[in-house]
Design a protein around this motif. Structure first.
Motif, PDB file in Angstrom:
ATOM      1  N   VAL A 171      -0.807  10.071  -0.647  1.00  0.00           N
ATOM      2  CA  VAL A 171      -2.053   9.978  -1.399  1.00  0.00           C
ATOM      3  C   VAL A 171      -3.214   9.600  -0.482  1.00  0.00           C
ATOM      4  O   VAL A 171      -3.079   8.745   0.395  1.00  0.00           O
ATOM      5  CB  VAL A 171      -1.936   8.928  -2.525  1.00  0.00           C
ATOM      6  CG1 VAL A 171      -3.196   8.922  -3.389  1.00  0.00           C
ATOM      7  CG2 VAL A 171      -0.698   9.174  -3.378  1.00  0.00           C
ATOM      8  N   TRP A 173      -7.238   8.124  -0.462  1.00  0.00           N
ATOM      9  CA  TRP A 173      -8.105   7.266  -1.278  1.00  0.00           C
ATOM     10  C   TRP A 173      -9.471   7.191  -0.607  1.00  0.00           C
ATOM     11  O   TRP A 173      -9.588   6.654   0.493  1.00  0.00           O
ATOM     12  CB  TRP A 173      -7.533   5.855  -1.392  1.00  0.00           C
ATOM     13  CG  TRP A 173      -6.128   5.773  -1.914  1.00  0.00           C
ATOM     14  CD1 TRP A 173      -4.975   6.055  -1.241  1.00  0.00           C
ATOM     15  CD2 TRP A 173      -5.730   5.369  -3.230  1.00  0.00           C
ATOM     16  NE1 TRP A 173      -3.881   5.851  -2.043  1.00  0.00           N
ATOM     17  CE2 TRP A 173      -4.305   5.427  -3.273  1.00  0.00           C
ATOM     18  CE3 TRP A 173      -6.416   4.954  -4.371  1.00  0.00           C
ATOM     19  CZ2 TRP A 173      -3.581   5.091  -4.417  1.00  0.00           C
ATOM     20  CZ3 TRP A 173      -5.695   4.610  -5.506  1.00  0.00           C
ATOM     21  CH2 TRP A 173      -4.297   4.681  -5.521  1.00  0.00           C
ATOM     22  N   LEU A 233      -2.079  14.500  -3.263  1.00  0.00           N
ATOM     23  CA  LEU A 233      -3.335  14.413  -4.014  1.00  0.00           C
ATOM     24  C   LEU A 233      -4.230  13.381  -3.368  1.00  0.00           C
ATOM     25  O   LEU A 233      -3.800  12.638  -2.470  1.00  0.00           O
ATOM     26  CB  LEU A 233      -3.091  14.060  -5.480  1.00  0.00           C
ATOM     27  CG  LEU A 233      -2.651  12.624  -5.826  1.00  0.00           C
ATOM     28  CD1 LEU A 233      -2.925  12.314  -7.302  1.00  0.00           C
ATOM     29  CD2 LEU A 233      -1.181  12.409  -5.526  1.00  0.00           C
ATOM     30  N   GLY A 234      -5.469  13.322  -3.867  1.00  0.00           N
ATOM     31  CA  GLY A 234      -6.400  12.319  -3.371  1.00  0.00           C
ATOM     32  C   GLY A 234      -7.291  11.819  -4.485  1.00  0.00           C
ATOM     33  O   GLY A 234      -7.584  12.544  -5.449  1.00  0.00           O
ATOM     34  N   PHE A 235      -7.726  10.566  -4.364  1.00  0.00           N
ATOM     35  CA  PHE A 235      -8.621   9.945  -5.336  1.00  0.00           C
ATOM     36  C   PHE A 235      -9.938   9.568  -4.674  1.00  0.00           C
ATOM     37  O   PHE A 235      -9.976   9.223  -3.485  1.00  0.00           O
ATOM     38  CB  PHE A 235      -8.003   8.661  -5.912  1.00  0.00           C
ATOM     39  CG  PHE A 235      -6.750   8.884  -6.700  1.00  0.00           C
ATOM     40  CD1 PHE A 235      -6.763   9.602  -7.878  1.00  0.00           C
ATOM     41  CD2 PHE A 235      -5.534   8.356  -6.262  1.00  0.00           C
ATOM     42  CE1 PHE A 235      -5.602   9.805  -8.619  1.00  0.00           C
ATOM     43  CE2 PHE A 235      -4.370   8.548  -6.986  1.00  0.00           C
ATOM     44  CZ  PHE A 235      -4.399   9.274  -8.166  1.00  0.00           C
ATOM     45  N   ILE A 244     -13.487   7.741 -11.688  1.00  0.00           N
ATOM     46  CA  ILE A 244     -12.516   8.323 -10.773  1.00  0.00           C
ATOM     47  C   ILE A 244     -12.797   9.805 -10.559  1.00  0.00           C
ATOM     48  O   ILE A 244     -13.257  10.512 -11.463  1.00  0.00           O
ATOM     49  CB  ILE A 244     -11.079   8.131 -11.321  1.00  0.00           C
ATOM     50  CG1 ILE A 244     -10.030   8.559 -10.293  1.00  0.00           C
ATOM     51  CG2 ILE A 244     -10.886   8.862 -12.653  1.00  0.00           C
ATOM     52  CD1 ILE A 244      -8.601   8.228 -10.717  1.00  0.00           C
ATOM     53  N   ALA A 246     -10.710  13.235  -8.427  1.00  0.00           N
ATOM     54  CA  ALA A 246      -9.394  13.560  -7.874  1.00  0.00           C
ATOM     55  C   ALA A 246      -9.379  14.988  -7.340  1.00  0.00           C
ATOM     56  O   ALA A 246     -10.084  15.865  -7.852  1.00  0.00           O
ATOM     57  CB  ALA A 246      -8.303  13.390  -8.932  1.00  0.00           C
ATOM     58  N   ASP A 248      -6.271  17.895  -6.008  1.00  0.00           N
ATOM     59  CA  ASP A 248      -4.829  18.107  -5.941  1.00  0.00           C
ATOM     60  C   ASP A 248      -4.409  18.451  -4.520  1.00  0.00           C
ATOM     61  O   ASP A 248      -5.227  18.432  -3.582  1.00  0.00           O
ATOM     62  CB  ASP A 248      -4.380  19.162  -6.952  1.00  0.00           C
ATOM     63  CG  ASP A 248      -4.919  20.568  -6.659  1.00  0.00           C
ATOM     64  OD1 ASP A 248      -5.350  20.834  -5.508  1.00  0.00           O
ATOM     65  OD2 ASP A 248      -4.898  21.411  -7.576  1.00  0.00           O
ATOM     66  N   LEU A 259      -7.953  15.411 -15.921  1.00  0.00           N
ATOM     67  CA  LEU A 259      -7.157  14.208 -15.675  1.00  0.00           C
ATOM     68  C   LEU A 259      -6.768  13.550 -16.997  1.00  0.00           C
ATOM     69  O   LEU A 259      -5.622  13.101 -17.165  1.00  0.00           O
ATOM     70  CB  LEU A 259      -7.941  13.213 -14.820  1.00  0.00           C
ATOM     71  CG  LEU A 259      -8.296  13.634 -13.393  1.00  0.00           C
ATOM     72  CD1 LEU A 259      -9.208  12.600 -12.746  1.00  0.00           C
ATOM     73  CD2 LEU A 259      -7.039  13.835 -12.555  1.00  0.00           C
ATOM     74  N   ALA A 342      -6.026   5.626 -11.577  1.00  0.00           N
ATOM     75  CA  ALA A 342      -5.324   6.310 -10.491  1.00  0.00           C
ATOM     76  C   ALA A 342      -3.837   5.964 -10.511  1.00  0.00           C
ATOM     77  O   ALA A 342      -2.973   6.844 -10.358  1.00  0.00           O
ATOM     78  CB  ALA A 342      -5.942   5.925  -9.144  1.00  0.00           C
ATOM     79  N   LEU A 345      -2.168   7.713 -13.316  1.00  0.00           N
ATOM     80  CA  LEU A 345      -1.973   9.131 -13.037  1.00  0.00           C
ATOM     81  C   LEU A 345      -0.757   9.328 -12.137  1.00  0.00           C
ATOM     82  O   LEU A 345       0.052  10.241 -12.360  1.00  0.00           O
ATOM     83  CB  LEU A 345      -3.210   9.732 -12.390  1.00  0.00           C
ATOM     84  CG  LEU A 345      -3.113  11.244 -12.188  1.00  0.00           C
ATOM     85  CD1 LEU A 345      -3.159  11.984 -13.512  1.00  0.00           C
ATOM     86  CD2 LEU A 345      -4.194  11.764 -11.262  1.00  0.00           C
ATOM     87  N   LEU A 356       0.319  17.261  -9.296  1.00  0.00           N
ATOM     88  CA  LEU A 356      -0.995  17.410  -9.887  1.00  0.00           C
ATOM     89  C   LEU A 356      -1.437  18.871  -9.833  1.00  0.00           C
ATOM     90  O   LEU A 356      -2.024  19.394 -10.787  1.00  0.00           O
ATOM     91  CB  LEU A 356      -2.002  16.514  -9.166  1.00  0.00           C
ATOM     92  CG  LEU A 356      -3.427  16.513  -9.714  1.00  0.00           C
ATOM     93  CD1 LEU A 356      -3.465  16.083 -11.176  1.00  0.00           C
ATOM     94  CD2 LEU A 356      -4.321  15.607  -8.861  1.00  0.00           C
TER      95      LEU A 356
END
Length: 461
Positions: A171, A173, A233-235, A244, A246, A248, A259, A342, A345, A356
């Motif tokens: 992930v 962030w 994925l990334g937030f 938030i 996001a 994929d 989401l 997050a 999810l 995702l």
């Protein structure tokens, strides 16, 4: 008698917001403290938790706010620098009567403001307008309150992790130099999987990109990280951590309503038939999807305070906005917390045994605009929407007036509403075809042209 007049434009529907040095200053912060503190005292409260984000103006505004609160006789607990959800958590954990967050949220660096909560309920609308009236006539309580510091960061991180079941994923962030940086940096050390953190240094100049995940350009660094590192994925988070964004594993943006549908899919397995609230900007895919899953979709007004009030009214365990505010009352407190969203999810991906990217790809393929913004004088924006709404009704259009005008046609739907945070009109449209979308956008242009608003291409940014 001492009095204070707030600039009318700073008293918004669900918070107080202005440009520092123009429509917001330390005198306003002090008067807000005296006014809000007076309301707290008159409703039988005494203690107020206060937090601040990382904007350069926040320390001075916080100091003036605290002085005002103490002058009204309130006992202040300062939790320091952190995201807005940590302030909401502190109100719960420290059992204070109220809370105030000094934050400019996702607005440009020269903005700042205040978000308030009182007696476990959002403080908005008429509550905020009443503060202006109190200040204008100097109707303030007098007192000599106390002030102490409390560090709740460790408790907050522990609570975030208390009951989530997390798969081991890769992930990214992106904290965007906003107020989430310290919390996320601490949090990821305790998570399973592999984690990469961008821009965790809190810097109110936002030197890398602006912390607003609804603008796709602000997600370019996160997309590059996800693709370069082969992440799942990334937030991304906004400046104060209550919204938030996001992407994929392919680097594709997954928007707030998408989401919310994924979160609802997992939630409705645990709570069959539950209500899920989304704002008027959300896709038809979301409302239809919740219905198909056996849930009860509720369309409501845009605005974090308005959504929270609707959750309390309906008992809905989950709500969200297109802008990325996600609210859990299921195993959480009902407030919008992007970091907690997050984690939920990640949990949902484990529960649904899917990525995702696959969940996003399985959604119906509609085409839609991003959020379109049209600069409009503050004093005209609500009147313009009302005028457009009157014309639509006179024509017999299929229009939902929950928040502005959401119009359904054979091509899909389009929305026009007044922003509660900026001097702009906000529009959005969605269709099953590109040609249909073009017709919907053309109708928006036509409706606005009829009331003297012409779209500049820059409004699409």
């Amino acid at each position: 008698m001492e009095r204070h007049c707030f600039p009318p434009s700073s008293l918004r529907e669900y918070d107080i917001r202005g440009i520092v040095g123009e429509t917001l200053g330390e005198a306003d912060a002090h008067a807000l403290g005296r006014s809000f503190g007076s309301v707290v005292r008159r409703r039988g409260g005494l203690s107020v938790a206060v937090g601040r984000d990382g904007r350069l103006s926040s320390p001075a505004l916080e100091a003036a706010l605290v002085d005002g609160l103490m002058a009204a006789g309130c006992d202040v607990i300062r939790i320091g620098l952190g995201p807005t959800p940590m302030l909401y958590y502190a109100v719960k954990a420290l059992a204070t009567a109220a809370g105030v967050m000094v934050t400019g949220s996702h607005n440009p660096p020269d903005y700042n403001g205040f978000k308030m909560t009182l007696a476990d309920r959002p403080f908005w609308g008429e509550d905020i307008r009443a503060l202006g009236a109190l200040a204008a006539c100097g109707d303030w309580e007098q007192g000599a309150g106390t002030c102490r510091d409390a560090d709740v960061k460790a408790r907050y991180v522990a609570r975030l992790l208390e009951d989530v079941r997390l798969p081991a994923l890769k992930v990214g962030w992106d904290c965007g130099n906003g107020a989430t940086g310290e919390i996320v940096a601490e949090l990821v050390q305790r998570l399973p999987g592999t984690h990469h953190v961008l821009f965790a240094d809190i810097d109110g100049r936002f030197p890398n990109h602006h912390p607003d995940p609804t603008v796709e350009a602000n997600l370019s660094d996160l997309k590059a990280l996800v693709c370069a590192q082969g992440l799942d994925l990334g937030f991304a988070f906004d400046g104060d951590g209550d919204r938030i964004g996001a992407v994929d594993g392919t680097g594709r943006v997954v928007w707030g309503d998408q989401l919310l549908l994924i979160l609802a899919t997992a939630l409705l397995r645990q709570l069959p038939g539950a209500s899920v609230i989304a704002d008027v900007k959300a896709s038809k895919v979301l409302f239809d999807g919740v219905q198909a899953l056996g849930g009860t979709p509720i369309m409501w007004k845009t605005g974090h305070s308005l959504i929270k009030a609707k959750m309390l009214e309906t008992g809905a365990p989950l709500a969200g906005e297109m802008s990325g505010h996600i609210f859990f009352a299921h195993r959480w407190y009902g407030f919008d917390d992007a970091i907690y969203a997050a984690l939920r999810l990640l949990e949902a991906l484990g529960d649904l045994n899917s990525s995702l990217a696959d969940l996003r790809s399985a959604m119906p393929a509609l085409v839609n605009t991003p959020e379109l913004r049209f600069p409009c004088p503050e004093e005209r924006k609500f009147a313009i929407v009302a005028e457009v709404l009157d014309r639509l009704r006179a024509e017999g259009a299929d229009v939902d007036a929950t928040d502005g005008a959401r119009v359904t046609t054979a091509d899909g739907w389009w929305l026009l509403r007044a922003s509660n945070t900026q001097a702009v009109l906000v529009a959005r449209a969605e269709s099953s075809t590109t040609a249909g979308l073009e017709r919907l956008v053309a109708e928006i242009d036509c409706r606005l042209a009829a009331v003297g608003i012409v779209r500049a291409e820059a409004a699409h940014g």
